[in-house]
Design a protein around this motif. Structure first.
Motif, PDB file in Angstrom:
ATOM      1  N   LEU A 258      28.291  42.225  35.995  1.00  0.00           N
ATOM      2  CA  LEU A 258      26.945  41.953  35.481  1.00  0.00           C
ATOM      3  C   LEU A 258      25.864  42.773  36.178  1.00  0.00           C
ATOM      4  N   ILE A 259      25.988  42.954  37.487  1.00  0.00           N
ATOM      5  CA  ILE A 259      24.932  43.632  38.244  1.00  0.00           C
ATOM      6  C   ILE A 259      25.104  45.148  38.223  1.00  0.00           C
ATOM      7  N   HIS A 260      26.317  45.604  38.522  1.00  0.00           N
ATOM      8  CA  HIS A 260      26.546  47.038  38.684  1.00  0.00           C
ATOM      9  C   HIS A 260      27.233  47.688  37.487  1.00  0.00           C
ATOM     10  N   ARG A 261      27.568  46.885  36.484  1.00  0.00           N
ATOM     11  CA  ARG A 261      28.288  47.382  35.305  1.00  0.00           C
ATOM     12  C   ARG A 261      29.616  48.040  35.705  1.00  0.00           C
ATOM     13  N   PHE A 262      30.257  47.501  36.737  1.00  0.00           N
ATOM     14  CA  PHE A 262      31.527  48.027  37.221  1.00  0.00           C
ATOM     15  C   PHE A 262      32.650  47.168  36.674  1.00  0.00           C
ATOM     16  N   LEU A 263      33.476  47.747  35.831  1.00  0.00           N
ATOM     17  CA  LEU A 263      34.596  47.029  35.234  1.00  0.00           C
ATOM     18  C   LEU A 263      35.844  47.248  36.085  1.00  0.00           C
ATOM     19  N   MET A 264      36.464  46.167  36.490  1.00  0.00           N
ATOM     20  CA  MET A 264      37.671  46.239  37.306  1.00  0.00           C
ATOM     21  C   MET A 264      38.849  46.693  36.447  1.00  0.00           C
ATOM     22  N   PRO A 265      39.877  47.230  37.093  1.00  0.00           N
ATOM     23  CA  PRO A 265      41.093  47.587  36.337  1.00  0.00           C
ATOM     24  C   PRO A 265      41.756  46.339  35.757  1.00  0.00           C
ATOM     25  N   TYR A 266      42.537  46.533  34.722  1.00  0.00           N
ATOM     26  CA  TYR A 266      43.142  45.394  34.031  1.00  0.00           C
ATOM     27  C   TYR A 266      44.036  44.532  34.918  1.00  0.00           C
ATOM     28  N   PRO A 267      44.836  45.089  35.821  1.00  0.00           N
ATOM     29  CA  PRO A 267      45.628  44.203  36.692  1.00  0.00           C
ATOM     30  C   PRO A 267      44.757  43.277  37.549  1.00  0.00           C
ATOM     31  N   ALA A 268      43.602  43.771  37.981  1.00  0.00           N
ATOM     32  CA  ALA A 268      42.700  42.926  38.770  1.00  0.00           C
ATOM     33  C   ALA A 268      42.127  41.805  37.901  1.00  0.00           C
ATOM     34  N   LEU A 269      41.807  42.115  36.657  1.00  0.00           N
ATOM     35  CA  LEU A 269      41.296  41.085  35.747  1.00  0.00           C
ATOM     36  C   LEU A 269      42.370  40.036  35.449  1.00  0.00           C
ATOM     37  N   ILE A 270      43.599  40.492  35.286  1.00  0.00           N
ATOM     38  CA  ILE A 270      44.699  39.552  35.049  1.00  0.00           C
ATOM     39  C   ILE A 270      44.889  38.656  36.282  1.00  0.00           C
ATOM     40  N   GLY A 271      44.826  39.242  37.473  1.00  0.00           N
ATOM     41  CA  GLY A 271      44.943  38.449  38.702  1.00  0.00           C
ATOM     42  C   GLY A 271      43.819  37.437  38.834  1.00  0.00           C
ATOM     43  N   ALA A 272      42.590  37.847  38.501  1.00  0.00           N
ATOM     44  CA  ALA A 272      41.456  36.917  38.561  1.00  0.00           C
ATOM     45  C   ALA A 272      41.636  35.787  37.553  1.00  0.00           C
ATOM     46  N   GLY A 273      42.159  36.126  36.391  1.00  0.00           N
ATOM     47  CA  GLY A 273      42.438  35.089  35.386  1.00  0.00           C
ATOM     48  C   GLY A 273      43.488  34.111  35.873  1.00  0.00           C
ATOM     49  N   CYS A 274      44.514  34.626  36.569  1.00  0.00           N
ATOM     50  CA  CYS A 274      45.550  33.743  37.116  1.00  0.00           C
ATOM     51  C   CYS A 274      44.983  32.808  38.182  1.00  0.00           C
ATOM     52  N   VAL A 275      44.098  33.328  39.025  1.00  0.00           N
ATOM     53  CA  VAL A 275      43.459  32.491  40.046  1.00  0.00           C
ATOM     54  C   VAL A 275      42.649  31.386  39.368  1.00  0.00           C
ATOM     55  N   PHE A 276      41.895  31.737  38.336  1.00  0.00           N
ATOM     56  CA  PHE A 276      41.077  30.752  37.630  1.00  0.00           C
ATOM     57  C   PHE A 276      41.937  29.703  36.944  1.00  0.00           C
ATOM     58  N   VAL A 277      43.017  30.130  36.278  1.00  0.00           N
ATOM     59  CA  VAL A 277      43.913  29.182  35.607  1.00  0.00           C
ATOM     60  C   VAL A 277      44.588  28.281  36.634  1.00  0.00           C
ATOM     61  N   GLY A 278      44.980  28.846  37.786  1.00  0.00           N
ATOM     62  CA  GLY A 278      45.576  28.023  38.836  1.00  0.00           C
ATOM     63  C   GLY A 278      44.617  26.970  39.363  1.00  0.00           C
ATOM     64  N   PHE A 279      43.357  27.360  39.543  1.00  0.00           N
ATOM     65  CA  PHE A 279      42.363  26.392  39.999  1.00  0.00           C
ATOM     66  C   PHE A 279      42.165  25.291  38.960  1.00  0.00           C
TER      67      PHE A 279
END
Length: 121
Positions: free
Chosen positions: A47-68
């Motif tokens: 949102l701030i820097h318009r920096f899009l993470m690579p897809y594996p990082a997004l998948i990992g973040a999604g897994c962390v969120f689903v686990g929580f």
């Protein structure tokens, strides 16, 4: 220099709210919730820097969120966040132990009285 003080302020808020979370819920939930800081940082970078993470990082973040979310669901389902069955059973056991202690005291007192009367050697 203003980013430095903003960083200090945000860190202080993070620590204050972490301590509140530990005090108001349970430490395990607060610890697992703290793992959401990394996916939150990824969203902030987007949102701030318009920096899009690579897809594996997004998948990992999604897994962390689903686990929580799964952890919170289980906590709510089993009632560990508030007084659940386990805590209520523990209190019943504690009351049972206290009652048995009182009955032991009564038995001891009865034996003492019988001993004083000469009924028990």
């Amino acid at each position: 220099m203003s980013l430095f003080f903003l960083s200090i302020l945000l860190d202080a808020f993070f620590n204050i709210f972490l301590l509140l979370a530990i005090a108001l819920s349970n430490p395990t939930l607060a610890s697992v919730g703290q793992s959401l800081a990394l996916p939150g940082s990824m969203v902030a970078d987007l949102l701030i820097h318009r920096f899009l993470m690579p897809y594996p990082a997004l998948i990992g973040a999604g897994c962390v969120f689903v686990g929580f979310c799964g952890f919170v669901y289980e906590e709510l389902r089993h009632g560990h966040g508030s007084e659940g069955e386990g805590e209520a059973e523990g209190r019943e056991d504690e009351r049972g132990l206290l009652d048995s202690d009182n009955s032991d005291d009564a038995d001891q007192q009865e034996l003492s009285e019988q001993y004083n009367r000469g009924l028990v050697a």
